[in-house]
Design a protein around this motif. Structure first.
Motif, PDB file in Angstrom:
ATOM      1  N   MET A   4     -55.928  42.517  63.349  1.00  0.00           N
ATOM      2  CA  MET A   4     -55.630  41.649  64.495  1.00  0.00           C
ATOM      3  C   MET A   4     -56.882  40.948  65.002  1.00  0.00           C
ATOM      4  O   MET A   4     -57.951  41.556  65.066  1.00  0.00           O
ATOM      5  CB  MET A   4     -55.046  42.460  65.656  1.00  0.00           C
ATOM      6  CG  MET A   4     -53.681  42.990  65.425  1.00  0.00           C
ATOM      7  SD  MET A   4     -53.165  44.010  66.841  1.00  0.00           S
ATOM      8  CE  MET A   4     -51.648  44.683  66.199  1.00  0.00           C
ATOM      9  N   LEU A  59     -55.821  39.448  70.483  1.00  0.00           N
ATOM     10  CA  LEU A  59     -54.502  40.054  70.295  1.00  0.00           C
ATOM     11  C   LEU A  59     -54.606  41.573  70.333  1.00  0.00           C
ATOM     12  O   LEU A  59     -53.803  42.240  70.985  1.00  0.00           O
ATOM     13  CB  LEU A  59     -53.873  39.594  68.973  1.00  0.00           C
ATOM     14  CG  LEU A  59     -52.553  40.266  68.575  1.00  0.00           C
ATOM     15  CD1 LEU A  59     -51.484  40.075  69.655  1.00  0.00           C
ATOM     16  CD2 LEU A  59     -52.082  39.736  67.226  1.00  0.00           C
ATOM     17  N   ASP A  72     -46.060  41.477  75.546  1.00  0.00           N
ATOM     18  CA  ASP A  72     -47.329  41.004  76.084  1.00  0.00           C
ATOM     19  C   ASP A  72     -47.369  41.373  77.572  1.00  0.00           C
ATOM     20  O   ASP A  72     -46.447  41.036  78.328  1.00  0.00           O
ATOM     21  CB  ASP A  72     -47.426  39.481  75.898  1.00  0.00           C
ATOM     22  CG  ASP A  72     -48.799  38.947  76.239  1.00  0.00           C
ATOM     23  OD1 ASP A  72     -49.452  39.491  77.148  1.00  0.00           O
ATOM     24  OD2 ASP A  72     -49.205  37.966  75.608  1.00  0.00           O
ATOM     25  N   LYS A 122     -44.963  29.503  73.310  1.00  0.00           N
ATOM     26  CA  LYS A 122     -46.414  29.669  73.193  1.00  0.00           C
ATOM     27  C   LYS A 122     -47.120  28.334  73.445  1.00  0.00           C
ATOM     28  O   LYS A 122     -48.115  28.275  74.163  1.00  0.00           O
ATOM     29  CB  LYS A 122     -46.755  30.192  71.797  1.00  0.00           C
ATOM     30  CG  LYS A 122     -48.229  30.467  71.592  1.00  0.00           C
ATOM     31  CD  LYS A 122     -48.506  31.006  70.199  1.00  0.00           C
ATOM     32  CE  LYS A 122     -48.022  32.411  70.125  1.00  0.00           C
ATOM     33  NZ  LYS A 122     -48.935  33.365  69.534  1.00  0.00           N
ATOM     34  N   PHE A 124     -48.624  36.089  73.673  1.00  0.00           N
ATOM     35  CA  PHE A 124     -48.351  36.615  72.344  1.00  0.00           C
ATOM     36  C   PHE A 124     -46.876  36.986  72.245  1.00  0.00           C
ATOM     37  O   PHE A 124     -46.342  37.706  73.090  1.00  0.00           O
ATOM     38  CB  PHE A 124     -49.245  37.813  72.048  1.00  0.00           C
ATOM     39  CG  PHE A 124     -50.702  37.436  71.984  1.00  0.00           C
ATOM     40  CD1 PHE A 124     -51.203  36.754  70.885  1.00  0.00           C
ATOM     41  CD2 PHE A 124     -51.560  37.737  73.027  1.00  0.00           C
ATOM     42  CE1 PHE A 124     -52.535  36.385  70.831  1.00  0.00           C
ATOM     43  CE2 PHE A 124     -52.891  37.377  72.977  1.00  0.00           C
ATOM     44  CZ  PHE A 124     -53.383  36.691  71.879  1.00  0.00           C
ATOM     45  N   SER A 125     -46.247  36.461  71.211  1.00  0.00           N
ATOM     46  CA  SER A 125     -44.811  36.666  70.998  1.00  0.00           C
ATOM     47  C   SER A 125     -44.505  38.108  70.604  1.00  0.00           C
ATOM     48  O   SER A 125     -45.412  38.864  70.236  1.00  0.00           O
ATOM     49  CB  SER A 125     -44.323  35.735  69.886  1.00  0.00           C
ATOM     50  OG  SER A 125     -44.788  36.211  68.624  1.00  0.00           O
ATOM     51  N   LYS A 185     -43.288  39.045  67.880  1.00  0.00           N
ATOM     52  CA  LYS A 185     -43.762  39.213  66.500  1.00  0.00           C
ATOM     53  C   LYS A 185     -45.263  39.458  66.479  1.00  0.00           C
ATOM     54  O   LYS A 185     -45.752  40.283  65.703  1.00  0.00           O
ATOM     55  CB  LYS A 185     -43.398  37.974  65.656  1.00  0.00           C
ATOM     56  CG  LYS A 185     -43.859  38.081  64.219  1.00  0.00           C
ATOM     57  CD  LYS A 185     -43.205  39.263  63.515  1.00  0.00           C
ATOM     58  CE  LYS A 185     -43.692  39.403  62.094  1.00  0.00           C
ATOM     59  NZ  LYS A 185     -43.395  40.723  61.538  1.00  0.00           N
ATOM     60  N   ASP A 186     -46.007  38.755  67.312  1.00  0.00           N
ATOM     61  CA  ASP A 186     -47.455  38.988  67.403  1.00  0.00           C
ATOM     62  C   ASP A 186     -47.743  40.420  67.857  1.00  0.00           C
ATOM     63  O   ASP A 186     -48.620  41.077  67.308  1.00  0.00           O
ATOM     64  CB  ASP A 186     -48.109  38.030  68.414  1.00  0.00           C
ATOM     65  CG  ASP A 186     -48.040  36.574  68.032  1.00  0.00           C
ATOM     66  OD1 ASP A 186     -48.033  36.258  66.819  1.00  0.00           O
ATOM     67  OD2 ASP A 186     -47.985  35.732  68.963  1.00  0.00           O
ATOM     68  N   PRO A 229     -46.405  43.575  64.777  1.00  0.00           N
ATOM     69  CA  PRO A 229     -46.521  42.988  63.445  1.00  0.00           C
ATOM     70  C   PRO A 229     -45.785  43.748  62.343  1.00  0.00           C
ATOM     71  O   PRO A 229     -45.541  43.180  61.287  1.00  0.00           O
ATOM     72  CB  PRO A 229     -48.037  42.988  63.195  1.00  0.00           C
ATOM     73  CG  PRO A 229     -48.575  44.057  64.076  1.00  0.00           C
ATOM     74  CD  PRO A 229     -47.696  44.050  65.285  1.00  0.00           C
TER      75      PRO A 229
END
Length: 116
Positions: free
Chosen positions: A27, A31, A50, A92, A104-105, A107-108, A111
């Motif tokens: 990362m 993040l 987030d 975003k 940060f989504s 998915k972010d 992961p």
């Protein structure tokens, strides 16, 4: 990143320790910092979010951007698979361009999770 960070991430996500170290190491620093903060704040939710989504100063802007992105995706005809990724990308962009907010989504933040 410390051994404690890896252990905390492992405990919060359920991924094996080796995988936790691998994911955290890969990362970008900003993040990783946000993910580790989310790990420390994690409640009973299964996924990390987030932390700015629950910040009293930023949560409203994050929700507004999500609503706007959802409406834009609907108008553009994005339905079904991959829709959430389109919405998250728009959200975003709105937050970054309009407010200078780095968001940060899901998915972010997660992961190792596959989203549609």
């Amino acid at each position: 990143m410390t051994a404690s960070d890896i252990q905390d991430y492992h405990a919060a996500t359920g991924c094996p320790l080796g995988r936790a170290q691998e994911l955290l190491s890969a990362m970008p620093p900003d993040l990783r910092e946000r993910v580790l903060l989310a790990v420390k704040q994690k409640s009973s939710r299964k996924l990390l979010i987030d932390p700015i989504e629950t910040d009293s100063l930023l949560a409203e802007k994050v929700r507004e951007a999500a609503d706007e992105a959802t409406r834009a995706a609907d108008l553009a005809g994005h339905q079904g698979r991959e829709r959430s990724h389109v919405v998250w990308a728009m959200q975003k962009k709105i937050l970054a361009e309009r407010y200078g907010i780095a968001w940060f989504s899901p998915k972010d933040m997660n992961p190792d999770v596959i989203f549609d």
